[in-house]
Design a protein around this motif. Sequence first.
Motif, PDB file in Angstrom:
ATOM      1  N   SER A   1      10.562 104.146  11.525  1.00 31.71           N
ATOM      2  CA  SER A   1       9.330 103.488  11.085  1.00 31.71           C
ATOM      3  C   SER A   1       8.209 103.852  12.050  1.00 31.71           C
ATOM      4  O   SER A   1       8.422 103.872  13.260  1.00 31.71           O
ATOM      5  CB  SER A   1       9.486 101.966  11.088  1.00 31.71           C
ATOM      6  OG  SER A   1      10.257 101.550   9.989  1.00 31.71           O
ATOM      7  N   HIS A   2       7.033 104.121  11.498  1.00 32.74           N
ATOM      8  CA  HIS A   2       5.887 104.461  12.337  1.00 32.74           C
ATOM      9  C   HIS A   2       4.640 103.695  11.879  1.00 32.74           C
ATOM     10  O   HIS A   2       4.136 103.967  10.787  1.00 32.74           O
ATOM     11  CB  HIS A   2       5.573 105.960  12.255  1.00 32.74           C
ATOM     12  CG  HIS A   2       6.714 106.851  12.647  1.00 32.74           C
ATOM     13  ND1 HIS A   2       7.228 106.895  13.916  1.00 32.74           N
ATOM     14  CD2 HIS A   2       7.450 107.739  11.909  1.00 32.74           C
ATOM     15  CE1 HIS A   2       8.220 107.781  13.958  1.00 32.74           C
ATOM     16  NE2 HIS A   2       8.385 108.303  12.761  1.00 32.74           N
ATOM     17  N   PRO A   3       4.137 102.772  12.691  1.00 30.33           N
ATOM     18  CA  PRO A   3       2.842 102.160  12.363  1.00 30.33           C
ATOM     19  C   PRO A   3       1.723 103.090  12.831  1.00 30.33           C
ATOM     20  O   PRO A   3       1.601 103.342  14.024  1.00 30.33           O
ATOM     21  CB  PRO A   3       2.845 100.850  13.161  1.00 30.33           C
ATOM     22  CG  PRO A   3       3.919 100.984  14.190  1.00 30.33           C
ATOM     23  CD  PRO A   3       4.783 102.162  13.865  1.00 30.33           C
TER      24      PRO A   3
ATOM     25  N   CYS B   1       0.933 106.989  16.333  1.00 33.81           N
ATOM     26  CA  CYS B   1       1.886 105.923  16.050  1.00 33.81           C
ATOM     27  C   CYS B   1       1.666 104.834  17.097  1.00 33.81           C
ATOM     28  O   CYS B   1       1.478 105.130  18.274  1.00 33.81           O
ATOM     29  CB  CYS B   1       3.310 106.453  16.122  1.00 33.81           C
ATOM     30  SG  CYS B   1       4.524 105.147  15.829  1.00 33.81           S
TER      31      CYS B   1
ATOM     32  N   ASN C   1       3.929 102.489  17.787  1.00 35.81           N
ATOM     33  CA  ASN C   1       5.105 102.239  18.608  1.00 35.81           C
ATOM     34  C   ASN C   1       4.727 102.965  19.900  1.00 35.81           C
ATOM     35  O   ASN C   1       4.583 104.196  19.914  1.00 35.81           O
ATOM     36  CB  ASN C   1       6.345 102.858  17.958  1.00 35.81           C
ATOM     37  CG  ASN C   1       7.561 102.826  18.871  1.00 35.81           C
ATOM     38  OD1 ASN C   1       7.477 103.097  20.063  1.00 35.81           O
ATOM     39  ND2 ASN C   1       8.714 102.526  18.286  1.00 35.81           N
TER      40      ASN C   1
ATOM     41  N   HIS D   1       6.670 105.984  20.979  1.00 38.33           N
ATOM     42  CA  HIS D   1       6.465 107.173  20.140  1.00 38.33           C
ATOM     43  C   HIS D   1       5.129 107.825  20.484  1.00 38.33           C
ATOM     44  O   HIS D   1       5.025 109.046  20.595  1.00 38.33           O
ATOM     45  CB  HIS D   1       6.472 106.808  18.652  1.00 38.33           C
ATOM     46  CG  HIS D   1       7.789 106.268  18.153  1.00 38.33           C
ATOM     47  ND1 HIS D   1       8.038 106.035  16.828  1.00 38.33           N
ATOM     48  CD2 HIS D   1       8.919 105.918  18.815  1.00 38.33           C
ATOM     49  CE1 HIS D   1       9.271 105.553  16.684  1.00 38.33           C
ATOM     50  NE2 HIS D   1       9.819 105.471  17.884  1.00 38.33           N
TER      51      HIS D   1
ATOM     52  N   MET E   1       3.436 111.295  19.736  1.00 36.60           N
ATOM     53  CA  MET E   1       2.986 111.219  18.349  1.00 36.60           C
ATOM     54  C   MET E   1       1.532 110.750  18.273  1.00 36.60           C
ATOM     55  O   MET E   1       1.229 109.630  17.881  1.00 36.60           O
ATOM     56  CB  MET E   1       3.916 110.277  17.574  1.00 36.60           C
ATOM     57  CG  MET E   1       3.777 110.361  16.075  1.00 36.60           C
ATOM     58  SD  MET E   1       4.977 109.342  15.217  1.00 36.60           S
ATOM     59  CE  MET E   1       6.145 110.558  14.658  1.00 36.60           C
TER      60      MET E   1
HETATM   61 CU    CU Z   1       6.447 105.911  15.537  1.00 32.98          CU
END
Ligand code: CU
Length: 633
Positions: A472-474, A528, A530, A533, A538
């Motif tokens: 999952s990536h916000p 992202c 997170n 991440h 990212m």
């Molecule tokens: Cu992520």
Amino acid sequence: MTKRYKICLAAGLVVLLSVVGLTITSKMGVAIDPFYPVDGEVFQSGVMYEPFTQELPIPRVKESRGPFEFQCSLAQFEGQKAPKFYEVHARKAMTEIVPGVQTEIWGYDGTYPGPMFRAFHNEPVIVRFHNEIMESITIPHFHGGHQTAESDGVPTVEGQIIPPGEFRDFCFPNIAPIEPTTGKEDMGDFPSFMWFHDHSHEPGSPVGITGRNVYMGLAGLYSIRDELEQKLVDDGVLPSDEFEIPLVIQDRALDAGGRLIYNAEAVDHDGVLGDIPVVNGKAQPMLRVERRKYRFRILNGSTARFIQLRLTSGEFVQIGADTWLLPQALTPSASDERGTRVGEIRLANAERADVIVDFSNAPDEVFLENILFQSKGRSPEEVVEPGTFLVKFVVEGPTVERDVSIALGTPLRPHTAITADEIVRTRTFEFERRNGRWAINGEFFDHDRVDANPVVGTAERWILKNGGGGWSHPIHIHLEAHQIQSLERRAMDPQEKFKKDTVRLHPNEVAEIFIKARTFPGRFVFHCHNNEHEDNAMMVRWDVVEAEGQERALTDNQAIIRAGEAPLPLAPNALASTATGVPTDLTVDGESAVDADATSKALSESENVTTDDASASISEPTTLVEPSGDPAL
Ligand code: CU
Ligand code: C2O
């Protein structure tokens, strides 16, 4: 990481466990462990505590100080008032996250979380950030803010890094984005609830240190009102300041010595999870409330944990999502691939929910509960009931008469939609795992590489694709709100249909968003949220550029690149900047000299920019599913 149980702790702790009784009994008669389940990659704390014994701290409102000669550019807009000046010191301090246990934190003004700014429309805020943490650089970012790149606190602009022992100034105009067609502010996009946090990533370094710095405590809140929101408060529609309570929800783990455990390596950069639910810097606190309506401004400030919130009694009426007020008060929902749960709110890292809770007929005890089970940074797993109680509300006294009037359906801020006929271009970004790290379109963050270069004042359609693998990536985009047009894998919740600054990409999700980059050309990022991440790596740099023939004087760290797109008319007052490093006083010079070298370097860099899908400009308008342009919803 092997599965561990609290019960395996030292004998002394087991004795303590039975003495203080480290389970609580819910109204349903179910015994509940105060900690999050220690499973998978969740760090296990070496401390014990009794939950709901500490009062919920309310972050202190930041007080302004006398003027100083500031070194950031304050864009000048019509009708701006005199700026307010503030000074913030990032420093170490000792605090009790868990009762009776001293923990060292890194905090803005030495508090965890930091102080809360209360700003007003057209009243610029100038903040001098000092870094007194000798172990780390820091860069404060105002998440959700519409500000110049040089005050955005992003790791693409070198002058923003604050080395230990130094300070930098940041200028916030507190305006709404300027609509190029009218030259006026788009008050439908005026912000309400932002936050600021560390965003450190040294240029040239493959990894960032944002996760660690946020985990250590570098986060605070920023609330801002305009005339419309102030009127809602003055007219008794929304609760006043006294009944407006921020809830910064995080997870943390403490070792037996009370030290915060942060080790991103140990979990392969998946995301750091702790077993202690922390709200406003305290492990599972309690708050005494009256029998009336409260406004809770909820932030998921965890580095990697998603949450799904509900109340053990009563309902949320949601009035804002992320930075912005909604067009009207509504019942939220929480959707994933399994379905939709009405009345609950799911928040990924950095997402916010502005909610009203009416305690007027509540029982004496109400708990705020997180029912989302998550054992890995990869993704939250599933809803588990009962969940983990985060805050206990002790409800006292008789029902308050003449309470505020906010209710489902109350109109709030009219929404101005980005419409399909405004879209000039489509770009696609794929978020995926690569070599144990995190990539966007196959690349790791590089502050010298530009991955998108929209022309200021234009709207674009971005396709955000989760490359899969169960992650999952916000995704959070700086500078502007985005409007989610569609999601492929789950329903869009009602609170997501207007403006967001972070969109949750669940596994394999494809989101179509519209975004309009206005007012400030310059170097921004999206990434992202997170934090592990993001740090690994990212994140991309995207530059908002001026259309050909529209170049203005910009400082070297706001150097722009030329874009080959047809220009839209720019607002005459949309741009202003001053040279950095040159102290200015309250008079702002908007005509500083262009640094020719920096500009030509940036222009040559732009030739190497390839954007995915570059030719895919929309010729026919796409069908707008939601939102509609109708301000009444
Ligand atoms: Cu992520
Ligand atoms: Cu809240 Cu780029 O961050």
